[in-house]
Motif scaffolding. Structure first.
Motif, short mmCIF file in Angstrom:
data_model
loop_
_atom_site.label_atom_id
_atom_site.label_comp_id
_atom_site.label_asym_id
_atom_site.label_seq_id
_atom_site.Cartn_x
_atom_site.Cartn_y
_atom_site.Cartn_z
N VAL A 81 -1.36 2.82 7.06
CA VAL A 81 -0.22 2.72 6.15
C VAL A 81 -0.70 2.24 4.79
N PHE A 82 -1.57 1.23 4.80
CA PHE A 82 -2.10 0.70 3.55
C PHE A 82 -2.88 1.77 2.79
N GLU A 83 -3.69 2.53 3.51
CA GLU A 83 -4.49 3.57 2.86
C GLU A 83 -3.59 4.62 2.21
N ALA A 84 -2.49 4.97 2.89
CA ALA A 84 -1.55 5.92 2.31
C ALA A 84 -0.90 5.35 1.06
N ALA A 85 -0.59 4.05 1.09
CA ALA A 85 0.00 3.41 -0.09
C ALA A 85 -1.00 3.36 -1.24
N VAL A 86 -2.26 3.10 -0.91
CA VAL A 86 -3.32 3.08 -1.92
C VAL A 86 -3.45 4.46 -2.56
N ALA A 87 -3.48 5.49 -1.73
CA ALA A 87 -3.65 6.85 -2.23
C ALA A 87 -2.51 7.23 -3.18
N ALA A 88 -1.30 6.84 -2.82
CA ALA A 88 -0.15 7.16 -3.68
C ALA A 88 -0.23 6.39 -5.00
N ALA A 89 -0.65 5.12 -4.91
CA ALA A 89 -0.73 4.30 -6.11
C ALA A 89 -1.86 4.74 -7.03
N ALA A 90 -2.96 5.19 -6.42
CA ALA A 90 -4.14 5.56 -7.21
C ALA A 90 -4.09 6.99 -7.71
N ALA A 91 -3.10 7.76 -7.29
CA ALA A 91 -3.04 9.17 -7.66
C ALA A 91 -3.12 9.40 -9.16
#
Length: 216
Positions: A81-91
């Motif tokens: 879940v954290f990795e998905a949140a990171v990916a969205a934030a870093a996009a």
């Protein structure tokens, strides 16, 4: 005298099929992408407010108004879940490779620095980035996820564009300069850096970034 008729024995109700973890019911998954987006947004808010350690899948689910099984169904573990949140934030930051490629090499430091602080100065992109950075600073699992994403999707793209000796090290040093400045300005809020004009910061940091990327 009438005889009492025997009553039929009631049939037992069939046992409910147990729910399997990660397999949400039809009603829970009815919202589809909307539910997934709510979970992702709630995850970013929870990680920002509580940090990685104190955030739980159950808390994320409650904030999103769904069952925990739906979180597991879409994302898996808390780390995922954290990795998905990171990916969205870093996009937004992944466009940095385009910022490098678009123009002469002697201006790459200026373009990259301006792009980087443009992302941080925008409140819409700053908030999720703060959640990611704060979690990574306090938890090794979160830091590992962030490193994996940054190396795979950002630094490798920058080093590929440079086509210079030690390109990977150059990209990492430039990133360290930018990220370190961002942490002092936006996370620690060290004065006078925190209140300085963004243009002033770009003017001073860009030549250093340029030196890391293309200097001798």
């Amino acid at each position: 005298m009438s005889r009492t008729q025997p009553q039929p024995t009631p049939r037992p109700e069939p046992a409910a099929t147990p729910r399997r973890r990660g397999r949400p019911s039809r009603s829970e998954s009815a919202d589809g992408p909307a539910a997934r987006d709510r979970i992702l947004e709630s995850a970013r808010e929870e990680f920002a407010e509580r940090g990685y350690e104190k955030t739980s899948v159950r808390g994320i689910a409650k904030a999103a108004g769904v069952d925990s099984a739906l979180v597991h169904h879409y994302f898996g573990t808390k780390e995922q879940v954290f990795e998905a949140a990171v990916a969205a934030a870093a996009a937004p930051a992944l466009g940095a490779s385009e910022a490098i490629a678009d123009g002469p090499v002697d201006g790459v430091g200026q373009r990259l620095t301006r792009f980087f602080f443009g992302v941080w100065e925008n409140p819409a992109t700053r908030t999720p980035l703060l959640a990611v950075v704060r979690s990574a600073m306090n938890n090794e699992t979160a830091a590992t996820v962030l490193r994996r994403l940054v190396v795979a999707q950002l630094l490798s793209r920058i080093s590929d564009e440079l086509e210079l000796p030690d390109a990977e090290l150059r990209a990492e040093l430039a990133a360290a300069q930018l990220v370190g400045t961002a942490i002092l300005r936006y996370v620690i809020k060290l004065e006078p850096l925190a209140s300085a004009d963004a243009e002033q910061i770009i003017a001073r940091v860009a030549p250093v970034v340029q030196g890391h990327l293309t200097g001798r």
